[in-house]
Design a protein around this motif. Structure first.
Motif, PDB file in Angstrom:
ATOM      1  N   LEU A   1       0.886  -1.291  -0.109  1.00 31.48           N
ATOM      2  CA  LEU A   1       0.047   0.063   0.098  1.00 31.48           C
ATOM      3  C   LEU A   1       0.825   1.311  -0.096  1.00 31.48           C
ATOM      4  CD1 LEU A   1      -2.584  -0.953   2.746  1.00 31.48           C
ATOM      5  CD2 LEU A   1      -2.523  -1.726   0.307  1.00 31.48           C
ATOM      6  N   LEU A   2       0.737   2.283  -0.847  1.00 28.86           N
ATOM      7  CA  LEU A   2       1.376   3.391  -0.934  1.00 28.86           C
ATOM      8  C   LEU A   2       0.705   4.611  -0.808  1.00 28.86           C
ATOM      9  CD1 LEU A   2       3.066   1.775  -4.367  1.00 28.86           C
ATOM     10  CD2 LEU A   2       4.442   2.639  -2.453  1.00 28.86           C
ATOM     11  N   ASP A   3       1.197   5.548   0.101  1.00 32.54           N
ATOM     12  CA  ASP A   3       0.505   6.953   0.148  1.00 32.54           C
ATOM     13  C   ASP A   3       0.947   7.436  -1.028  1.00 32.54           C
ATOM     14  OD1 ASP A   3      -0.440   9.367   1.266  1.00 32.54           O
ATOM     15  OD2 ASP A   3       1.636  10.119   1.535  1.00 32.54           O
ATOM     16  N   LEU A   4       0.270   8.729  -1.513  1.00 33.22           N
ATOM     17  CA  LEU A   4       0.456   9.392  -2.748  1.00 33.22           C
ATOM     18  C   LEU A   4       1.442  10.719  -2.749  1.00 33.22           C
ATOM     19  CD1 LEU A   4      -0.035   9.573  -5.869  1.00 33.22           C
ATOM     20  CD2 LEU A   4      -2.396  10.363  -5.262  1.00 33.22           C
TER      21      LEU A   4
ATOM     22  N   GLU B   1       6.213  -6.110 -11.947  1.00 30.32           N
ATOM     23  CA  GLU B   1       6.931  -7.285 -12.613  1.00 30.32           C
ATOM     24  C   GLU B   1       7.299  -8.367 -11.762  1.00 30.32           C
ATOM     25  OE1 GLU B   1      10.205  -5.475 -14.730  1.00 30.32           O
ATOM     26  OE2 GLU B   1       8.853  -4.414 -16.241  1.00 30.32           O
ATOM     27  N   ALA B   2       7.396  -7.949 -10.478  1.00 32.65           N
ATOM     28  CA  ALA B   2       7.863  -9.042  -9.493  1.00 32.65           C
ATOM     29  C   ALA B   2       6.769  -9.707  -8.771  1.00 32.65           C
ATOM     30  CB  ALA B   2       8.777  -8.290  -8.565  1.00 32.65           C
ATOM     31  N   GLY B   3       5.509  -9.557  -9.283  1.00 28.71           N
ATOM     32  CA  GLY B   3       4.388 -10.045  -8.989  1.00 28.71           C
ATOM     33  C   GLY B   3       3.730  -9.316  -7.955  1.00 28.71           C
ATOM     34  N   ARG B   4       4.083  -8.234  -7.415  1.00 30.03           N
ATOM     35  CA  ARG B   4       3.400  -7.421  -6.244  1.00 30.03           C
ATOM     36  C   ARG B   4       2.036  -6.984  -6.498  1.00 30.03           C
ATOM     37  NH1 ARG B   4       8.685  -7.200  -4.165  1.00 30.03           N
ATOM     38  NH2 ARG B   4       8.400  -7.074  -2.033  1.00 30.03           N
ATOM     39  N   THR B   5       1.048  -6.967  -5.624  1.00 30.26           N
ATOM     40  CA  THR B   5      -0.122  -6.288  -5.653  1.00 30.26           C
ATOM     41  C   THR B   5       0.064  -4.789  -5.136  1.00 30.26           C
ATOM     42  OG1 THR B   5      -1.419  -8.307  -5.497  1.00 30.26           O
ATOM     43  CG2 THR B   5      -2.681  -6.229  -4.895  1.00 30.26           C
ATOM     44  N   LEU B   6      -0.008  -3.844  -5.793  1.00 29.78           N
ATOM     45  CA  LEU B   6       0.196  -2.475  -5.476  1.00 29.78           C
ATOM     46  C   LEU B   6      -1.420  -1.741  -5.357  1.00 29.78           C
ATOM     47  CD1 LEU B   6       2.936  -1.589  -7.929  1.00 29.78           C
ATOM     48  CD2 LEU B   6       3.282  -2.362  -5.857  1.00 29.78           C
ATOM     49  N   ALA B   7      -1.446  -0.898  -4.183  1.00 33.91           N
ATOM     50  CA  ALA B   7      -2.593  -0.325  -4.070  1.00 33.91           C
ATOM     51  C   ALA B   7      -2.040   1.272  -3.471  1.00 33.91           C
ATOM     52  CB  ALA B   7      -3.672  -0.809  -3.172  1.00 33.91           C
ATOM     53  N   ILE B   8      -3.121   2.049  -3.718  1.00 34.16           N
ATOM     54  CA  ILE B   8      -2.957   3.487  -3.455  1.00 34.16           C
ATOM     55  C   ILE B   8      -3.965   3.656  -1.877  1.00 34.16           C
ATOM     56  CG2 ILE B   8      -3.446   6.028  -3.842  1.00 34.16           C
ATOM     57  CD1 ILE B   8      -0.868   5.085  -5.235  1.00 34.16           C
TER      58      ILE B   8
ATOM     59  N   LEU C   1       0.281   6.426 -14.525  1.00 34.69           N
ATOM     60  CA  LEU C   1       0.491   5.546 -13.359  1.00 34.69           C
ATOM     61  C   LEU C   1      -0.650   4.864 -12.696  1.00 34.69           C
ATOM     62  CD1 LEU C   1       2.914   7.678 -10.986  1.00 34.69           C
ATOM     63  CD2 LEU C   1       3.556   6.110 -12.691  1.00 34.69           C
ATOM     64  N   ALA C   2      -1.878   5.044 -13.179  1.00 30.63           N
ATOM     65  CA  ALA C   2      -2.997   4.451 -12.580  1.00 30.63           C
ATOM     66  C   ALA C   2      -3.020   3.069 -12.929  1.00 30.63           C
ATOM     67  CB  ALA C   2      -3.973   5.199 -13.220  1.00 30.63           C
ATOM     68  N   ASP C   3      -2.515   2.546 -14.004  1.00 31.78           N
ATOM     69  CA  ASP C   3      -2.675   1.201 -14.228  1.00 31.78           C
ATOM     70  C   ASP C   3      -1.813   0.293 -13.579  1.00 31.78           C
ATOM     71  OD1 ASP C   3      -0.401   1.783 -15.543  1.00 31.78           O
ATOM     72  OD2 ASP C   3      -1.011   1.030 -17.621  1.00 31.78           O
ATOM     73  N   ARG C   4      -0.942   0.969 -12.936  1.00 32.48           N
ATOM     74  CA  ARG C   4       0.021   0.003 -12.039  1.00 32.48           C
ATOM     75  C   ARG C   4      -0.752  -0.655 -10.560  1.00 32.48           C
ATOM     76  NH1 ARG C   4       2.683   3.527 -15.736  1.00 32.48           N
ATOM     77  NH2 ARG C   4       5.038   3.503 -15.447  1.00 32.48           N
ATOM     78  N   PHE C   5      -1.946   0.197 -10.325  1.00 29.53           N
ATOM     79  CA  PHE C   5      -2.474  -0.147  -9.162  1.00 29.53           C
ATOM     80  C   PHE C   5      -3.827  -1.142  -9.182  1.00 29.53           C
ATOM     81  CE2 PHE C   5      -0.250   3.638  -8.736  1.00 29.53           C
ATOM     82  CZ  PHE C   5       0.590   3.459  -7.997  1.00 29.53           C
ATOM     83  N   ALA C   6      -3.882  -2.022  -8.271  1.00 33.16           N
ATOM     84  CA  ALA C   6      -5.240  -3.019  -8.311  1.00 33.16           C
ATOM     85  C   ALA C   6      -6.361  -2.172  -7.707  1.00 33.16           C
ATOM     86  CB  ALA C   6      -4.724  -4.129  -7.321  1.00 33.16           C
TER      87      ALA C   6
END
Length: 227
Positions: free
Chosen positions: A16-19, A108-115, A133-138
């Motif tokens: 999970l990432l802050d913006l 690419e390493a298979g991590r699930t990313l979310a904002i 960048l939006a398409d990087r996040f589930a």
């Protein structure tokens, strides 16, 4: 305590990432919006070091807690800020150097990313789409006043629910929240999630004094996450 040794987070599958202050440098647009709001509302403009502390946490909470303003006055300032920011400052927030590449490598390493951000969710999505960048996040999770989702803990809870992790406490040990402000770590703690602070955003003495793991650069974060 979370280790900050290189590679110590390579087995964490959900990130999970802050913006603001973590992925994008949104300070100039936010500070311009705040200056506009204080001017048209007739409130004295706080010193720059105080204004910087408003980047990240919910603004209404900062106006009340830091400045001692009433809820009504805080809401007037928030609305004035929001109107100006959406029109003029929102898209003035480039990604920090190395962040797009890191997001690609994590995906690419298979991590699930979310904002998980205190920005309104629709605003966060608009900014991320503008930056490509939006398409990087589930999941792109943010605040939503209509539903009562007004702070980082509520945002994280919503993101976990949409990732089907809300009712799986054992899965939360495989989740980390990455942000630049203490409220990112506090929100994570309420859900039993690991937290990591970054040093390139808008943290200050409170974050520096906190007994929390930190990384100083995007390169350090990359080494931690990818080895």
């Amino acid at each position: 305590m979370l280790s900050t040794a290189p590679g110590s987070l390579v087995d964490i599958p959900v990130v999970l990432l802050d913006l603001d202050g973590t992925l994008v440098d949104s300070g100039p647009g936010i500070l311009d919006g705040l200056a506009h709001a204080f001017a048209i509302c007739g409130e004295p403009l706080p010193e720059p070091e105080v204004l910087r502390t408003f980047i990240g946490p919910p603004l209404s909470s900062s106006f009340r807690g830091t400045l001692g303003l009433s809820a009504e006055r805080s809401e007037q300032l928030r609305l004035a800020y929001a109107a100006h920011y959406r029109a003029h400052g929102l898209l003035d927030a480039p990604p920090y150097p190395g962040i797009p590449e890191l997001l690609d490598e994590l995906a690419e390493a298979g991590r699930t990313l979310a904002i998980a951000t205190n920005k309104p969710e629709t605003t966060a999505r608009r900014l991320l789409e503008h930056q490509g960048l939006a398409d990087r996040f589930a999941v792109i999770g943010g605040t939503d006043r209509a539903s009562g989702r007004n702070d980082k803990s509520a945002v994280i809870g919503s993101v976990l629910e949409r990732l089907d992790l809300a009712n799986a406490p054992q899965s939360r040990t495989g989740t980390v929240m990455i942000g630049d402000r203490i409220h990112d770590a506090e929100g994570a703690a309420e859900h039993g999630i690991l937290a990591l602070l970054v040093g390139w955003g808008y943290g200050g003495p409170l974050e520096q004094a906190a007994d929390l793991p930190r990384v100083a650069t995007v390169a350090e974060l990359s080494a931690l996450m990818l080895g």
